[in-house]
Design a protein around this motif. Sequence first.
Motif, PDB file in Angstrom:
ATOM      1  N   UNK A  52       0.745  -1.120  -0.087  1.00  0.00           N
ATOM      2  CA  UNK A  52      -0.098   0.018  -0.067  1.00  0.00           C
ATOM      3  C   UNK A  52       1.050   1.448  -0.016  1.00  0.00           C
ATOM      4  N   UNK A  53       0.926   1.975  -1.105  1.00  0.00           N
ATOM      5  CA  UNK A  53       1.614   3.118  -1.046  1.00  0.00           C
ATOM      6  C   UNK A  53       0.802   4.410  -0.989  1.00  0.00           C
ATOM      7  N   UNK A  54       1.289   5.492  -0.649  1.00  0.00           N
ATOM      8  CA  UNK A  54       0.761   6.798  -0.280  1.00  0.00           C
ATOM      9  C   UNK A  54       1.862   7.798  -1.062  1.00  0.00           C
ATOM     10  N   UNK A  55       1.023   8.829  -1.772  1.00  0.00           N
ATOM     11  CA  UNK A  55       1.613   9.993  -2.552  1.00  0.00           C
ATOM     12  C   UNK A  55       0.916  11.140  -2.180  1.00  0.00           C
ATOM     13  N   UNK A  56       1.833  12.357  -2.036  1.00  0.00           N
ATOM     14  CA  UNK A  56       1.289  13.620  -1.587  1.00  0.00           C
ATOM     15  C   UNK A  56       0.648  14.270  -3.083  1.00  0.00           C
ATOM     16  N   UNK A  57      -0.587  14.550  -3.025  1.00  0.00           N
ATOM     17  CA  UNK A  57      -1.181  15.299  -4.095  1.00  0.00           C
ATOM     18  C   UNK A  57      -1.349  16.550  -3.779  1.00  0.00           C
ATOM     19  N   UNK A  58      -0.496  17.194  -2.800  1.00  0.00           N
ATOM     20  CA  UNK A  58      -0.864  18.653  -2.460  1.00  0.00           C
ATOM     21  C   UNK A  58      -1.890  18.895  -1.593  1.00  0.00           C
ATOM     22  N   UNK A  59      -1.455  19.929  -0.685  1.00  0.00           N
ATOM     23  CA  UNK A  59      -2.528  20.681   0.181  1.00  0.00           C
ATOM     24  C   UNK A  59      -2.960  19.537   1.220  1.00  0.00           C
ATOM     25  N   UNK A  60      -2.515  18.571   1.685  1.00  0.00           N
ATOM     26  CA  UNK A  60      -2.899  17.378   2.382  1.00  0.00           C
ATOM     27  C   UNK A  60      -3.684  16.461   1.791  1.00  0.00           C
TER      28      UNK A  60
END
Length: 178
Positions: A52-60
Amino acid sequence: MIELKQIHHVAYRCNDAKETVEFYQRTLGMEFLVAIAEDRVPSTKEPDPYMHVFLDAGQGNILAFFELPTQPSMGRDPNTPVWCQHIAFEVSNETELLAAKTELEQQGLEVLGPVEHGIIRSIYFFDPNGHRLELTCRTGTQEQLDELKRVAPLMLEEWSQTKKAPRHAQWLHQQEFE
């Protein structure tokens, strides 16, 4: 009443976690935040190894993916048109939108648009998993947004009774269909 702060994350399935992370880093500049891997699903206790991977798409905003190597190959709902399910990201303005289109095309991606939606302008492309992605910028006025909000309940009620497109906001795509 439940008081929501924001969407914490939205999760989709992917074919290959590494390829997916690298795609989003390269094409959209997202920062890779977290990887979680287990042999069992914490909520259901089912044996089902995953990454399970998580990426920052901006502004939280966080975009997440699951790679499920023991499950059948990923497919899409054959009853849902490919244009329907998509992930939309906002850019600051039309100049950035057009620059993004050029950059994506230089990376070898096929990009559709820009498409005029009356209050936003968008481009569309696909990630390596077949998920449709949209980059959009706001172009509408506050008056247009206020009018759309005003007619939304009327349109929903008419749609629920007739299943025909109400015409309250047909001005949004009028140029596209002329």
